[in-house]
Design an enzyme around this catalytic site. Structure first.
Site, mmCIF file in Angstrom:
data_model
loop_
_atom_site.group_PDB
_atom_site.id
_atom_site.type_symbol
_atom_site.label_atom_id
_atom_site.label_comp_id
_atom_site.label_asym_id
_atom_site.label_seq_id
_atom_site.Cartn_x
_atom_site.Cartn_y
_atom_site.Cartn_z
ATOM 1 N N GLU A 1 -3.436 -3.023 -26.576
ATOM 2 C CA GLU A 1 -3.306 -4.391 -26.053
ATOM 3 C C GLU A 1 -4.252 -5.356 -26.783
ATOM 4 O O GLU A 1 -4.622 -6.395 -26.244
ATOM 5 C CB GLU A 1 -3.588 -4.437 -24.546
ATOM 6 N N GLY A 2 -4.598 -5.022 -28.018
ATOM 7 C CA GLY A 2 -5.505 -5.849 -28.810
ATOM 8 C C GLY A 2 -6.903 -5.264 -28.807
ATOM 9 O O GLY A 2 -7.499 -5.073 -27.747
#
Length: 408
Positions: free
Chosen positions: A387-388
């Protein structure tokens, strides 16, 4: 002003979920980790209970896909779907993150369909997640071998061919990708045009040219399926372009904006999961320490242990409040990119730090393979990556902080 006191309904749901994970999820954690999967029997049981991974109540009732009737509101009348989501994510991850990521439901594919999909697409793709049907999964296909946190660098291509788009490329590290009934796939019409050429499609299982590659063997979250997806001249109808062609004519870089809006929604729950793992490690550590030491005695080492436990709890509470703030903003419809990235970066770091310190406090016993602390240490590593990555989250925050500031 944001209110950090849980309402009675929220508290009841939190207590119910805590009881559920204590009795149903955590007892299966080590077995599922060793097996590398969650048993079909348990997944069927979860499905019949109406628990859907990545779903909001209105997602699971197609008749309510276009209104707010399926979503609860707080005492001020503000929707609280995001806040309830992070409460659930923390409690579930406290039980076991690998098991809960395997739960049937739209998963990370849910938010882009919810945000960007047409009413017809929402009804079609959410409509398969009903208790009276077999358990099914959705997935989110963005990451590639050469493009993860750098979303603008995706290489999977799409080209228009009559009423169809032809997709070619590879996606990797896709949660539940191998068993998903549909996957939201991000592709580009022309990589040289950057974000403006990004498009998002819902690709259904069984589509010719769409196949599953390898299933990853991982350090942590072993109970959760992580798959490679391959697209080779995969033809999808224009009706599967998420939001429809008119959406991209209006929005310009619509595919990229869909990805970013998805992250603003999903990063707080992922941060909540990291917080839940940290809390689980803290609870396990505290219980072991209580059995090993009489901390009330005036011994320097005991004072050091008490101080370390207090520091662990402070960081966990700080992480939780950052998550709640970002999700509260999302419920209000207030832009929360900075806050979502802040809580994601901080919680991932806290999860790793608390679990390492917990093992350090209890010594070699905490690192034994049959202990949950050892598994938590493996599981929590990825929460600073997917998710980053933490580095990218800090970059997002710094850019937001510098907006409107001229540097000569």
């Amino acid at each position: 002003m944001i209110d950090f006191e849980l309402e009675p309904g929220q508290r009841n749901i939190q207590m119910m979920l805590n009881h559920f994970v204590k009795t149903e999820v955590r007892p299966r954690a080590l077995e599922a980790d060793r097996a590398g999967k969650v048993s079909d029997e348990f997944l069927n049981k979860i499905h019949k209970m109406g628990i859907g991974g990545g779903a909001l109540p209105q997602d699971l009732d197609p008749s309510k896909a276009d209104d707010d009737a399926g979503q609860t509101k707080d005492k001020k009348g503000v929707k609280q779907g995001n806040r309830m989501g992070v409460l659930a994510a923390e409690e579930m991850a406290w039980g076991d993150p690998g098991v809960i990521l395997s739960f049937p439901g739209p998963g990370l594919g849910g938010p882009p369909v919810r945000f960007t999909g047409t009413p017809e697409q929402q009804k079609k793709y959410f409509g398969i997640f009903q208790k009276d049907q077999p358990p099914r999964w959705g997935a989110y296909g963005l990451t590639e071998p050469g493009a993860g946190s750098d979303v603008a660098n995706i290489s999977t291509s799409c080209r228009k061919d009559g009423d169809y788009y032809v997709l070619n490329g590879r996606k990797c590290f896709i949660t539940n990708g191998g068993r998903a009934s549909w996957v939201v796939i991000f592709a580009t019409l022309d990589k040289s045009k950057g974000r403006a050429a990004h498009r998002a499609f819902v690709v259904e299982k069984g589509t010719p040219g769409f196949s599953v590659g390898k299933i990853e063997k991982k350090l942590g979250l072993r109970a959760s399926e992580t798959a490679e997806l391959i697209l080779e001249d995969c033809r999808v109808h224009k009706d599967q372009l998420l939001g429809g062609e008119e959406h991209y004519e209006r929005m310009g870089a619509g595919g990229f904006k869909t990805a970013m809006k998805t992250f603003d929604s999903t990063r707080p729950p992922v941060a909540a999961m990291a917080t839940g793992i940290a809390r689980a490690s803290f609870d396990l550590c505290r219980e072991m320490v209580k059995n090993m030491y009489l901390l009330g005695r005036p011994i320097a080492r005991y004072q050091s242990i008490r101080d370390k436990l207090a520091e662990m709890e402070r960081k966990i509470i700080a992480a939780r409040l950052m998550v709640w703030h970002a999700s509260w903003m999302a419920d209000l419809g207030v832009p929360n990119s900075k806050e979502a990235s802040m809580c994601k970066a901080y919680s991932g770091t806290v999860g790793k730090w608390v679990t390492r310190e917990a093992i350090a406090l209890v010594g070699g016993h905490g690192g034994e393979q049959e202990k949950l602390l050892e598994k938590n240490l493996r599981d929590v590593q990825v929460y600073d990556i997917f998710e980053g990555t933490g580095q990218v989250q800090r970059l997002v925050v710094s850019r937001r902080l510098m907006q409107g500031i001229s540097i000569e």
